[in-house]
Design an enzyme around this catalytic site. Structure first.
Site, mmCIF file in Angstrom:
data_model
loop_
_atom_site.group_PDB
_atom_site.id
_atom_site.type_symbol
_atom_site.label_atom_id
_atom_site.label_comp_id
_atom_site.label_asym_id
_atom_site.label_seq_id
_atom_site.Cartn_x
_atom_site.Cartn_y
_atom_site.Cartn_z
ATOM 1 C CD GLU A 30 10.751 81.508 95.791
ATOM 2 O OE1 GLU A 30 10.914 82.717 96.080
ATOM 3 O OE2 GLU A 30 11.670 80.767 95.386
ATOM 4 C CE1 TYR A 62 8.743 82.889 83.313
ATOM 5 C CE2 TYR A 62 11.056 83.316 82.803
ATOM 6 C CZ TYR A 62 9.718 83.283 82.418
ATOM 7 O OH TYR A 62 9.365 83.657 81.153
ATOM 8 C CB ALA A 64 17.304 77.222 85.192
ATOM 9 N NE ARG A 120 22.687 86.365 85.989
ATOM 10 C CZ ARG A 120 23.847 85.806 86.278
ATOM 11 N NH1 ARG A 120 24.941 86.559 86.349
ATOM 12 N NH2 ARG A 120 23.930 84.519 86.542
ATOM 13 N N GLY A 121 18.459 85.554 86.366
ATOM 14 C CA GLY A 121 18.273 84.208 85.855
ATOM 15 C C GLY A 121 19.578 83.608 85.365
ATOM 16 C CG ASP A 122 22.483 81.691 86.494
ATOM 17 O OD1 ASP A 122 22.962 82.612 85.822
ATOM 18 O OD2 ASP A 122 22.868 81.406 87.627
ATOM 19 C CB ALA A 145 18.264 91.744 88.094
ATOM 20 C CG ASN A 181 23.875 93.534 90.522
ATOM 21 O OD1 ASN A 181 23.617 94.147 89.491
ATOM 22 N ND2 ASN A 181 23.332 92.356 90.796
ATOM 23 C CD GLN A 196 20.049 81.287 97.745
ATOM 24 O OE1 GLN A 196 19.027 80.783 98.191
ATOM 25 N NE2 GLN A 196 20.453 81.098 96.506
#
Length: 315
Positions: A30, A62, A64, A120-122, A145, A181, A196
């Site tokens: 990554e 991507y 935040a 989902r992102g933040d 997501a 989820n 993670q």
């Protein structure tokens, strides 16, 4: 399956051939999009150095709040055009409508990008893939997501990876809710979950037991973060809920002004983590490179992941 892990062994005693009888593990890397010309040069030097290891894919994060959207797109497209690597683009739900996200996905498809990491992102306070707090769905956007995954499935036949959290997402109501989820994202069409970062092998193995008991059988790929800056790690871990084992800090004591030794320690710890995971039937790893190649090359070498040797020429 027994979730207990074998006792750690010293790297010098490890035999990469016997440890990896079925062949070396599969790896993916990554990267994050560069902000400056100097950072861009470092990123591409790292990509070129890691390319010969033939990873399964390489992903580009991507920012935040969508803050690196254009740089992410440019980096992914350049990887597709200038390397033999398989790029995977991160996409999040934040700061965009469904139509805008669908348009981005169509652009990727037309550019030959077939793998998306759907998150989902933040808001901009998030760290390492969007793990902060205070998330609010964008009006007219994909709320979560699982919704994003379902939307991407309508755009094209993407391979879709999603995130998983061995120590539970900080915003989840409970570990069970977090697992529900994950299952929703996979039921929507994702084919792989990348975790993670974590450092306690038993944490991952217990999580894997729970995932399998829930009927989830897609690949669960551990995210591996080599640590060279322990103070920075403590800040990152506090933000995303990843625990740091009590023994870990002692390995970095007294090394604040000794970056060479820190890198050696980091490579040893990450390689041993991977060896212990492999001993428990884990055969694929996703490395958070932080856009640096040296540590990743060293760790992969210890794991038996190496560039092919040139064919011998006849004399």
């Amino acid at each position: 399956m027994n979730a207990s892990s074998p006792p750690a062994r010293g790297l010098l005693a490890a035999d990469p051939i016997s440890d990896f009888d079925a062949g070396p593990p599969r790896v993916s890397f990554e990267f994050f999009p560069p902000k400056t010309e100097e950072m861009e040069e470092r990123l591409w030097a790292s990509i070129k150095r890691l390319e010969p290891l033939r990873p399964r894919f390489v992903s580009v994060t991507y920012g935040a709040g969508g803050s690196t959207r254009e740089r992410t797109h440019a980096t992914v497209r350049r990887i597709r055009q200038e390397t033999a690597l398989e790029p995977a683009a991160h996409l999040t739900c934040v700061a965009a409508t469904r139509e805008e996200i669908d348009a981005v996905a169509r652009d990727y498809w037309e550019a030959g990008i077939r793998h998306i990491v759907a998150l989902r992102g933040d808001p901009p306070t998030g760290i390492l893939g969007g793990i902060g707090t205070g998330y609010q769905p964008h009006p007219g956007g994909y709320a979560y997501a699982a919704d994003l995954v379902a939307g991407l499935r309508k755009v094209g036949d993407f391979e879709i990876s999603v995130a998983a959290y061995p120590e539970t997402h900080p915003a989840a109501r409970s570990p069970g809710h977090d697992l529900d989820n994950l299952k929703a994202k996979l039921d929507a069409g994702a084919s792989r979950a990348i975790t993670q970062f974590f450092f306690d092998v038993d944490v991952f193995l217990r999580f894997r037991d729970r995932v399998r008991a829930a009927g989830i059988d897609v690949p669960l790929v551990p995210g591996i973060l080599p640590v060279t800056n322990f103070a920075q790690l403590k800040r990152m871990s506090a933000a995303c809920g990843a625990s740091i084992p009590a023994w870990m800090g002692g390995h970095f004591d007294g090394l604040d002004d000794d970056p060479d030794t820190r890198r050696l320690v980091a490579a040893s710890l990450a390689a041993e983590q991977c060896r212990r995971l492999h001993a428990n039937d884990v055969h694929e790893f996703h490395f958070y490179t932080l856009n640096r190649a040296d540590l990743i090359v060293a760790i992969c070498h210890l794991l038996g992941v190496r560039a092919p040797r040139p064919a011998a020429t006849a004399t």
